[in-house]
Design a protein around this motif. Sequence first.
Motif, PDB file in Angstrom:
ATOM      1  N   GLU A 180       8.426  12.626  16.431  1.00 20.55           N
ATOM      2  CA  GLU A 180       8.759  12.674  15.009  1.00 20.55           C
ATOM      3  C   GLU A 180       8.692  11.297  14.361  1.00 20.55           C
ATOM      4  OE1 GLU A 180      11.593  16.211  14.014  1.00 20.55           O
ATOM      5  OE2 GLU A 180      12.526  15.120  15.672  1.00 20.55           O
ATOM      6  N   LEU A 181       7.602  10.594  14.663  1.00 16.91           N
ATOM      7  CA  LEU A 181       7.390   9.289  14.050  1.00 16.91           C
ATOM      8  C   LEU A 181       7.009   9.478  12.582  1.00 16.91           C
ATOM      9  CD1 LEU A 181       5.348   7.561  16.900  1.00 16.91           C
ATOM     10  CD2 LEU A 181       7.791   7.330  16.405  1.00 16.91           C
ATOM     11  N   HIS A 182       7.515   8.619  11.754  1.00 16.23           N
ATOM     12  CA  HIS A 182       7.212   8.703  10.320  1.00 16.23           C
ATOM     13  C   HIS A 182       6.675   7.351   9.861  1.00 16.23           C
ATOM     14  CE1 HIS A 182       9.116  12.624  10.031  1.00 16.23           C
ATOM     15  NE2 HIS A 182      10.158  12.137  10.686  1.00 16.23           N
ATOM     16  N   GLU A 183       5.373   7.213   9.955  1.00 18.21           N
ATOM     17  CA  GLU A 183       4.724   5.982   9.546  1.00 18.21           C
ATOM     18  C   GLU A 183       4.063   6.170   8.185  1.00 18.21           C
ATOM     19  OE1 GLU A 183       3.383   3.921  13.752  1.00 18.21           O
ATOM     20  OE2 GLU A 183       2.019   5.315  12.779  1.00 18.21           O
ATOM     21  N   ASP A 184       4.084   5.144   7.412  1.00 19.14           N
ATOM     22  CA  ASP A 184       3.367   5.160   6.144  1.00 19.14           C
ATOM     23  C   ASP A 184       1.880   5.358   6.423  1.00 19.14           C
ATOM     24  OD1 ASP A 184       3.309   4.398   3.121  1.00 19.14           O
ATOM     25  OD2 ASP A 184       1.806   3.094   4.071  1.00 19.14           O
ATOM     26  N   ILE A 185       1.240   6.211   5.624  1.00 21.40           N
ATOM     27  CA  ILE A 185      -0.153   6.539   5.871  1.00 21.40           C
ATOM     28  C   ILE A 185      -1.046   5.307   5.778  1.00 21.40           C
ATOM     29  CG2 ILE A 185      -0.611   7.166   3.470  1.00 21.40           C
ATOM     30  CD1 ILE A 185      -2.068   8.819   6.670  1.00 21.40           C
ATOM     31  N   ALA A 186      -0.711   4.373   4.892  1.00 21.68           N
ATOM     32  CA  ALA A 186      -1.519   3.161   4.781  1.00 21.68           C
ATOM     33  C   ALA A 186      -1.423   2.333   6.066  1.00 21.68           C
ATOM     34  CB  ALA A 186      -1.059   2.337   3.575  1.00 21.68           C
ATOM     35  N   LEU A 187      -0.228   2.290   6.662  1.00 24.33           N
ATOM     36  CA  LEU A 187      -0.062   1.579   7.927  1.00 24.33           C
ATOM     37  C   LEU A 187      -0.874   2.250   9.021  1.00 24.33           C
ATOM     38  CD1 LEU A 187       1.333  -0.551   9.694  1.00 24.33           C
ATOM     39  CD2 LEU A 187       3.256   1.052   9.957  1.00 24.33           C
ATOM     40  N   ARG A 188      -0.840   3.568   9.072  1.00 24.98           N
ATOM     41  CA  ARG A 188      -1.617   4.291  10.075  1.00 24.98           C
ATOM     42  C   ARG A 188      -3.106   4.003   9.918  1.00 24.98           C
ATOM     43  NH1 ARG A 188       0.149  10.477   9.937  1.00 24.98           N
ATOM     44  NH2 ARG A 188      -1.360  10.584  11.632  1.00 24.98           N
ATOM     45  N   MET A 189      -3.564   3.970   8.681  1.00 20.91           N
ATOM     46  CA  MET A 189      -4.987   3.726   8.459  1.00 20.91           C
ATOM     47  C   MET A 189      -5.375   2.294   8.816  1.00 20.91           C
ATOM     48  SD  MET A 189      -6.325   6.557   7.698  1.00 20.91           S
ATOM     49  CE  MET A 189      -5.076   7.184   8.852  1.00 20.91           C
ATOM     50  N   SER A 190      -4.447   1.369   8.722  1.00 27.65           N
ATOM     51  CA  SER A 190      -4.757  -0.011   9.100  1.00 27.65           C
ATOM     52  C   SER A 190      -5.038  -0.135  10.593  1.00 27.65           C
ATOM     53  CB  SER A 190      -3.596  -0.935   8.709  1.00 27.65           C
ATOM     54  OG  SER A 190      -2.467  -0.740   9.559  1.00 27.65           O
ATOM     55  N   ALA A 210     -14.063   3.978   6.148  1.00 30.99           N
ATOM     56  CA  ALA A 210     -13.789   4.176   4.722  1.00 30.99           C
ATOM     57  C   ALA A 210     -13.709   5.660   4.381  1.00 30.99           C
ATOM     58  CB  ALA A 210     -14.878   3.508   3.885  1.00 30.99           C
ATOM     59  N   ASP A 211     -14.613   6.460   4.959  1.00 30.99           N
ATOM     60  CA  ASP A 211     -14.628   7.900   4.661  1.00 30.99           C
ATOM     61  C   ASP A 211     -13.352   8.570   5.155  1.00 30.99           C
ATOM     62  OD1 ASP A 211     -16.116  10.424   3.872  1.00 30.99           O
ATOM     63  OD2 ASP A 211     -15.760  10.825   6.000  1.00 30.99           O
ATOM     64  N   PHE A 212     -12.940   8.262   6.373  1.00 31.23           N
ATOM     65  CA  PHE A 212     -11.729   8.908   6.891  1.00 31.23           C
ATOM     66  C   PHE A 212     -10.490   8.414   6.152  1.00 31.23           C
ATOM     67  CE2 PHE A 212      -8.025   9.322   9.580  1.00 31.23           C
ATOM     68  CZ  PHE A 212      -8.122  10.641   9.966  1.00 31.23           C
ATOM     69  N   THR A 213     -10.426   7.131   5.861  1.00 30.96           N
ATOM     70  CA  THR A 213      -9.271   6.597   5.139  1.00 30.96           C
ATOM     71  C   THR A 213      -9.119   7.252   3.779  1.00 30.96           C
ATOM     72  OG1 THR A 213      -9.446   4.472   6.281  1.00 30.96           O
ATOM     73  CG2 THR A 213      -8.224   4.494   4.208  1.00 30.96           C
ATOM     74  N   ALA A 214     -10.239   7.424   3.073  1.00 30.67           N
ATOM     75  CA  ALA A 214     -10.178   8.082   1.763  1.00 30.67           C
ATOM     76  C   ALA A 214      -9.679   9.519   1.905  1.00 30.67           C
ATOM     77  CB  ALA A 214     -11.566   8.065   1.115  1.00 30.67           C
ATOM     78  N   HIS A 215     -10.141  10.214   2.940  1.00 32.47           N
ATOM     79  CA  HIS A 215      -9.675  11.595   3.166  1.00 32.47           C
ATOM     80  C   HIS A 215      -8.191  11.612   3.469  1.00 32.47           C
ATOM     81  CE1 HIS A 215      -9.714  15.752   4.627  1.00 32.47           C
ATOM     82  NE2 HIS A 215      -8.932  15.320   5.596  1.00 32.47           N
ATOM     83  N   ALA A 216      -7.726  10.718   4.338  1.00 36.38           N
ATOM     84  CA  ALA A 216      -6.315  10.708   4.727  1.00 36.38           C
ATOM     85  C   ALA A 216      -5.398  10.391   3.549  1.00 36.38           C
ATOM     86  CB  ALA A 216      -6.105   9.697   5.845  1.00 36.38           C
ATOM     87  N   LEU A 217      -5.795   9.456   2.736  1.00 37.40           N
ATOM     88  CA  LEU A 217      -4.957   9.060   1.596  1.00 37.40           C
ATOM     89  C   LEU A 217      -4.914  10.150   0.528  1.00 37.40           C
ATOM     90  CD1 LEU A 217      -5.998   5.309   1.207  1.00 37.40           C
ATOM     91  CD2 LEU A 217      -3.907   6.207   2.226  1.00 37.40           C
ATOM     92  N   ALA A 218      -5.952  10.981   0.488  1.00 42.28           N
ATOM     93  CA  ALA A 218      -6.004  12.052  -0.514  1.00 42.28           C
ATOM     94  C   ALA A 218      -5.392  13.360  -0.020  1.00 42.28           C
ATOM     95  CB  ALA A 218      -7.460  12.299  -0.933  1.00 42.28           C
ATOM     96  N   ALA A 219      -5.133  13.448   1.285  1.00 40.56           N
ATOM     97  CA  ALA A 219      -4.611  14.709   1.846  1.00 40.56           C
ATOM     98  C   ALA A 219      -3.237  15.027   1.277  1.00 40.56           C
ATOM     99  CB  ALA A 219      -4.545  14.623   3.356  1.00 40.56           C
ATOM    100  N   PRO A 220      -2.967  16.310   1.022  1.00 38.15           N
ATOM    101  CA  PRO A 220      -1.645  16.683   0.462  1.00 38.15           C
ATOM    102  C   PRO A 220      -0.529  16.500   1.483  1.00 38.15           C
ATOM    103  CG  PRO A 220      -2.963  18.641   1.019  1.00 38.15           C
ATOM    104  CD  PRO A 220      -3.846  17.459   1.207  1.00 38.15           C
TER     105      PRO A 220
END
Length: 220
Positions: A180-190, A210-220
Amino acid sequence: MARPDPILHRDDPGKAPLTGHVKVTREDWINTAREVLIASGAADVKILTLANRLGVSRSSFYWYFGSRADLLAALLDDWQARNTAPILRQCALPAPSITAALCNFFRCFVDDRLFDPHLDFAVREWSRRDSTVRARIDAADSARLNAVRAMYGAHGYPNDEADIRARILYFMQIGYHALELHEDIALRMSRLAGFLEHFTGQKASPEEIADFTAHALAAP
């Protein structure tokens, strides 16, 4: 006896259940059962509890299910469709490189529409007290591992190496959610580039990152 047509019908199992004095659909019963399973466990998935949540009499349950056991079986099928089938599909998608293929796999774990970690955890918890559910968990884990192994194999990894890499990748990902880790998505993408390199031995292209990061940041 013929089943009456519902007053309202919903085919989208992702929406919240109907409430009030209406006839609800089979999907509404499953949706509500899933909510209870996640919130408080399989023992609380009871017909009367669900009927009260839906605002209908418990007799309406029997238009769709013969028993509570039938509902629990349907709930497991729902879990399979929501959490295992998407992993199999994502692993089988064509990809120009193994790093792009892993990005397809990782999409399941940044988008709850492709994998619901809370549901997976709830079913695993349920399996500790039910051997039938344990067998379904074991079969699902085996199918998922086989899909990840085949994904590596499709990109030229020898069988033994594909097996080890698949196990490391899959068990890490499931463990991430179990903790149950809760990391900020931007940190995960880094960390994405490093993860991809260590899981494959190859560097991902800037375009893949870049493509995956954009998808992850836009995911609901």
